[in-house]
Design a protein around this motif. Structure first.
Motif, PDB file in Angstrom:
ATOM      1  N   UNK A 104       0.823  -1.209   0.000  1.00  0.00           N
ATOM      2  CA  UNK A 104       0.000   0.000   0.000  1.00  0.00           C
ATOM      3  C   UNK A 104       0.854   1.256   0.000  1.00  0.00           C
ATOM      4  N   UNK A 105       1.976   1.245  -0.679  1.00  0.00           N
ATOM      5  CA  UNK A 105       2.845   2.415  -0.741  1.00  0.00           C
ATOM      6  C   UNK A 105       2.261   3.411  -1.737  1.00  0.00           C
ATOM      7  N   UNK A 106       1.508   4.346  -1.211  1.00  0.00           N
ATOM      8  CA  UNK A 106       0.861   5.340  -2.069  1.00  0.00           C
ATOM      9  C   UNK A 106       0.542   6.567  -1.248  1.00  0.00           C
ATOM     10  N   UNK A 152      -8.070  -3.371   0.336  1.00  0.00           N
ATOM     11  CA  UNK A 152      -7.107  -3.127  -0.723  1.00  0.00           C
ATOM     12  C   UNK A 152      -6.017  -4.195  -0.696  1.00  0.00           C
ATOM     13  N   UNK A 153      -5.799  -4.822  -1.837  1.00  0.00           N
ATOM     14  CA  UNK A 153      -4.727  -5.799  -1.987  1.00  0.00           C
ATOM     15  C   UNK A 153      -3.452  -5.136  -2.497  1.00  0.00           C
ATOM     16  N   UNK A 154      -3.616  -4.096  -3.322  1.00  0.00           N
ATOM     17  CA  UNK A 154      -2.484  -3.364  -3.889  1.00  0.00           C
ATOM     18  C   UNK A 154      -2.905  -1.918  -4.097  1.00  0.00           C
ATOM     19  N   UNK A 155      -2.027  -0.996  -3.729  1.00  0.00           N
ATOM     20  CA  UNK A 155      -2.343   0.429  -3.884  1.00  0.00           C
ATOM     21  C   UNK A 155      -1.034   1.175  -4.120  1.00  0.00           C
ATOM     22  N   UNK A 156      -0.694   1.374  -5.385  1.00  0.00           N
ATOM     23  CA  UNK A 156       0.575   1.983  -5.770  1.00  0.00           C
ATOM     24  C   UNK A 156       0.330   3.202  -6.647  1.00  0.00           C
ATOM     25  N   UNK A 157       0.571   4.372  -6.106  1.00  0.00           N
ATOM     26  CA  UNK A 157       0.412   5.610  -6.860  1.00  0.00           C
ATOM     27  C   UNK A 157      -0.959   5.676  -7.529  1.00  0.00           C
ATOM     28  N   UNK A 158      -1.024   5.488  -8.852  1.00  0.00           N
ATOM     29  CA  UNK A 158      -2.287   5.658  -9.566  1.00  0.00           C
ATOM     30  C   UNK A 158      -3.054   4.366  -9.786  1.00  0.00           C
ATOM     31  N   UNK A 159      -2.541   3.250  -9.306  1.00  0.00           N
ATOM     32  CA  UNK A 159      -3.164   1.963  -9.578  1.00  0.00           C
ATOM     33  C   UNK A 159      -3.513   1.262  -8.270  1.00  0.00           C
ATOM     34  N   UNK A 160      -4.679   0.613  -8.244  1.00  0.00           N
ATOM     35  CA  UNK A 160      -5.098  -0.101  -7.040  1.00  0.00           C
ATOM     36  C   UNK A 160      -5.924  -1.334  -7.406  1.00  0.00           C
TER      37      UNK A 160
END
Length: 270
Positions: A104-106, A152-160
């Motif tokens: 979740x680095x965002x 949330x399984x993935x949350x990177x900058x503009x994509x999740x």
């Protein structure tokens, strides 16, 4: 008897647009309602990427939601299911992570979101013979209220990527019309749907001279709906089945964060 349909007539599209416009006007008229309590604290060290601000409180979020459901009684001439448009709106809160999660680095850090939604369908099935051994035609109205939890399984900058789980209460109303027999009936029923799916969203990048661009993006959702319990007339179908959604997405949390940012800049200039 094979059930077919020539076309779907839904008047919900215009009602849905009206709800959406009214919703945005309300936010603009009462911006204090929409501004989230999002506080920036100490910067969290991150040796693998850019630093990010850790939220300390909930962030309000809301969005429109158009889905496509597959019903057993909505088919083409060659007996293939045709997707039915379902319109809705969701509102809830983004919850900050209680502990560090590398996925979740965002700058829009959140562990999950939860809230409620409302969906409706107004569908005219204008081909007689949809009900067994009759010449009746049917107009279907569905109203579904849901509560949801979306981790949330993935949350990177503009994509999740996230996994929504929904539990709801549905009400069905069938207006049955048999012109030959001069008969008109209304059949009502209730059902409890449970939905599990996978959602992926892309947020348009932030452009300094066009910041509203990052309020919007694209969203893809697919899942399966289980009917836990149903109390409907025999003429009504079981709504268990597949659903999906592909289309534009509006990120309310980005809009409200920008409103707070602009307010803070104006306050500092005074």
């Amino acid at each position: 008897m094979e059930n077919t349909i020539r076309r779907q007539r839904t008047s919900g599209h215009y009602s849905f647009c009206g709800i959406y416009i009214l919703f945005l006007l309300t936010l603009l008229a009462f911006p204090g309602f929409a501004v989230p309590k999002f506080e920036t604290g100490l910067m969290v060290a991150d040796t693998t990427g850019p630093k990010e601000a850790k939220p300390k409180s909930l962030t309000f979020t809301a969005s429109t939601d158009q889905r496509f459901f597959f019903f057993n009684d909505t088919r083409t001439e060659d007996n293939r299911r045709v997707p039915v448009s379902v319109y809705g709106i969701r509102a809830g809160f983004l919850f900050p992570p209680s502990q560090r999660r590398d996925a979740l680095r965002s700058g829009r850090s959140a562990s999950f979101k939860a809230g409620a939604g409302f969906y409706f369908v107004n569908q005219r099935l204008d081909r007689p013979g949809l009900l067994p051994n009759t010449s009746e035609s049917v107009t279907r109205h569905l109203r579904i209220a849901t509560v949801y939890y979306e981790r949330y399984l993935l949350r990177r900058q503009s994509f999740e990527v996230s996994m929504p789980i929904e539990l709801g209460y549905g009400h069905s109303r069938y207006e049955i019309n048999d012109e030959q027999a001069e008969k008109y009936e209304v059949a009502r029923g209730v059902f409890l749907p449970l939905g599990v799916g996978v959602s992926a969203a892309y947020q348009f990048p932030t452009v300094r001279w066009l910041r509203p661009l990052h309020w919007f993006g694209l969203n893809f959702l697919t899942g399966y709906r289980f009917i836990l319990k149903r109390d409907v007339p025999e003429s009504q179908i079981n709504y268990t089945g597949l659903y999906f959604s592909v289309g534009p997405s509006f990120f309310l949390e980005n809009l409200t964060a920008d409103i707070k940012r602009w307010r803070q800049k104006r306050k500092n200039k005074r």
